[in-house]
Design an enzyme around this catalytic site. Sequence first.
Site, PDB file in Angstrom:
ATOM      1  N   ASN A   1       0.878  -1.174   0.000  1.00  0.00           N
ATOM      2  CA  ASN A   1       0.000   0.000   0.000  1.00  0.00           C
ATOM      3  C   ASN A   1       0.914   1.221   0.000  1.00  0.00           C
ATOM      4  O   ASN A   1       1.470   1.578   1.026  1.00  0.00           O
ATOM      5  CB  ASN A   1      -0.890  -0.026   1.254  1.00  0.00           C
ATOM      6  CG  ASN A   1      -1.723   1.231   1.403  1.00  0.00           C
ATOM      7  OD1 ASN A   1      -1.832   2.022   0.471  1.00  0.00           O
ATOM      8  ND2 ASN A   1      -2.311   1.421   2.572  1.00  0.00           N
ATOM      9  N   TRP A   2       1.061   1.802  -1.177  1.00  0.00           N
ATOM     10  CA  TRP A   2       1.999   2.932  -1.297  1.00  0.00           C
ATOM     11  C   TRP A   2       1.460   4.202  -0.656  1.00  0.00           C
ATOM     12  O   TRP A   2       2.191   5.152  -0.452  1.00  0.00           O
ATOM     13  CB  TRP A   2       2.298   3.214  -2.773  1.00  0.00           C
ATOM     14  CG  TRP A   2       3.047   2.131  -3.491  1.00  0.00           C
ATOM     15  CD1 TRP A   2       3.497   0.945  -2.980  1.00  0.00           C
ATOM     16  CD2 TRP A   2       3.446   2.140  -4.874  1.00  0.00           C
ATOM     17  NE1 TRP A   2       4.146   0.217  -3.951  1.00  0.00           N
ATOM     18  CE2 TRP A   2       4.127   0.922  -5.119  1.00  0.00           C
ATOM     19  CE3 TRP A   2       3.291   3.045  -5.922  1.00  0.00           C
ATOM     20  CZ2 TRP A   2       4.651   0.597  -6.377  1.00  0.00           C
ATOM     21  CZ3 TRP A   2       3.809   2.728  -7.172  1.00  0.00           C
ATOM     22  CH2 TRP A   2       4.494   1.513  -7.386  1.00  0.00           C
ATOM     23  N   LYS A   3       0.175   4.258  -0.410  1.00  0.00           N
ATOM     24  CA  LYS A   3      -0.470   5.462   0.129  1.00  0.00           C
ATOM     25  C   LYS A   3      -0.193   6.662  -0.782  1.00  0.00           C
ATOM     26  O   LYS A   3      -0.072   6.484  -1.987  1.00  0.00           O
ATOM     27  CB  LYS A   3      -0.017   5.717   1.574  1.00  0.00           C
ATOM     28  CG  LYS A   3      -0.112   4.464   2.441  1.00  0.00           C
ATOM     29  CD  LYS A   3       0.069   4.730   3.890  1.00  0.00           C
ATOM     30  CE  LYS A   3       0.061   3.426   4.665  1.00  0.00           C
ATOM     31  NZ  LYS A   3       0.072   3.614   6.089  1.00  0.00           N
TER      32      LYS A   3
END
Length: 251
Positions: free
Chosen positions: A9-11
């Site tokens: 989850n790279w955000k």
Amino acid sequence: MRKNVVAGNWKMNTTLPEGLALAKGLDEALKGKTVNCDVVIGTPFTHLASVAAAIDTTKIGVAAENCADHDKGAYTGEVSAAMLASTGAKYVILGHSERRAYYHETAEILKTKVNLALANGLTPIFCIGEVLEEREAGKHFEVVEEQIKSSLFELSTEDFGKLILAYEPVWAIGTGKTATADQAQEIHAYIRKVVAGKYGQAVADDCSILYGGSCNASNAEELFSKADVDGGLIGGASLSVDKFLPIIEAF
Ligand code: PEP
């Protein structure tokens, strides 16, 4: 048989060129390797189509990190599940604690998002998890149970079977503080029991339940060795190939 999954989850991190370089680096690193889990990368909306076109999506699935709670129309700035599917994304992370806390996503809104994601052929990675005060008060079991029931338990058995769940204790996200493998196992087993109570043991046994919260190369193997921990949702450590690859290889 349920699948093992390691999902990044790279955000809100990486520009498009940086994200493309990261995705291509991972794609390159996995070439010729056999891994024992499905690999997913969750990228910002702006990167989805380019990332999906640049990598082997039969080896790395692409996830969005959110979707709109409406089908289409006058919702300026929103991105629909159909739009996401049209980029080549196959997954969407929903119910992340940052979305619940900062963008006030309620159980009802999340229910709508899950339905729209499924209707558009996306696999929701649905996040649940308690905050520190709830854990300290011993309320974590009831909190996650309520999060599951309120957003997911109106799904048909067939649709529920398409979901991935991610248990993410909020106190462990981005804090460097990980749940112990035993704490993760205890609550993952509980989550599976809750699912079995509604949809039956076979559906519960097939449901992948990921752990998220400061998971890294040093703790992944122990966490993933637990019977009910079927992989990880990885934030910070998914932002470099050097940190993400050993987590994938922990299986
Ligand atoms: C997350 O935000 O989903 C997460 C697990 O973050 P981190 O790995 O950085 O704790």
